[in-house]
Design an enzyme around this catalytic site. Sequence first.
Site, short mmCIF file in Angstrom:
data_model
loop_
_atom_site.label_atom_id
_atom_site.label_comp_id
_atom_site.label_asym_id
_atom_site.label_seq_id
_atom_site.Cartn_x
_atom_site.Cartn_y
_atom_site.Cartn_z
N SER A 165 0.87 -1.18 0.00
CA SER A 165 0.00 0.00 0.00
C SER A 165 0.90 1.22 0.00
CB SER A 165 -0.88 0.00 1.25
OG SER A 165 -1.49 1.26 1.47
N TYR B 276 -1.65 -0.46 10.66
CA TYR B 276 -1.67 -0.73 9.22
C TYR B 276 -0.40 -0.23 8.55
CZ TYR B 276 -3.67 -0.95 4.48
OH TYR B 276 -3.92 -1.23 3.16
#
Length: 276
Positions: free
Chosen positions: A157, A170
């Site tokens: 990501s 995350y």
Amino acid sequence: MTGTLTGKTAIVTGAARGLGRACALRFAHEGADLMLIDVAHDLPGVPYPLGSESQLEYTAQMCRKRGISVLTEQLDVRDLPRIVEAVDAAHDRFGALDILVNNAGIAAPAGKLAHEITEAEWQLMLDIDLSGAWRAISAVGAIMVGQRSGSIVNIASTAGLVGYTRFAGYVAAKHGLIGLTKAVALDYAPYKVRANALCPGSVRDSPDFEGRMLSEIARALDVQAEEYETLFVQSQPMNALVEPEDVAAAALWLGSDDSLQVTGTVLTVDGGFSAR
């Protein structure tokens, strides 16, 4: 059928919906036989619905329409023995394992300052988003080394490249996944096995793929559902959200022989977001 991946076998985790489904369909279109893996049920501690058994089967059916063979397995990427069983089943069925797409992951629990995250929430995020990828690599590594070929594509990501407020777990997991990718690339380079990380930006929750990652990130940030796409578009230099097909096309290139000398790299599909 002839295509870029004809005669190859790919394993895709988190394949029930979203980017996993997009990659599976693109790989099937290019002729790859598939092992599709998903937990296919909700998990305690994850505050939104995950992919379902019916969604996994729908992905498989759509892939089979391309004329390729598909196996499915419902498993949790925190369960190493089950991952090994699934990988061995695919190897027994197809005779080789050419591509692994580590896509399984969660976006929440999130939406908290770092000190507000509980230890259980921290461990859950890292165990799925980071250690889950390592477990799949562990299961395919010896096979690919023995073949002297293979491509590992880790779906990271832009959170693996930059920080985001209220997403410490995350961000840490995705930064770790990029580090894991580079270390694995060096470990396996002598055996002609490649590993690369793919970093999508804000991907639209396309109804065709039933994705909901972007909406869950928005929910964690207390952004209203009717305005979250507009908000994310404003941060995109190309003034558009990334489409799931864009990410699948990049995964295809990294998985195919068109990128034989590409390993240990980070490929962004983010409309220029991380270039600033």
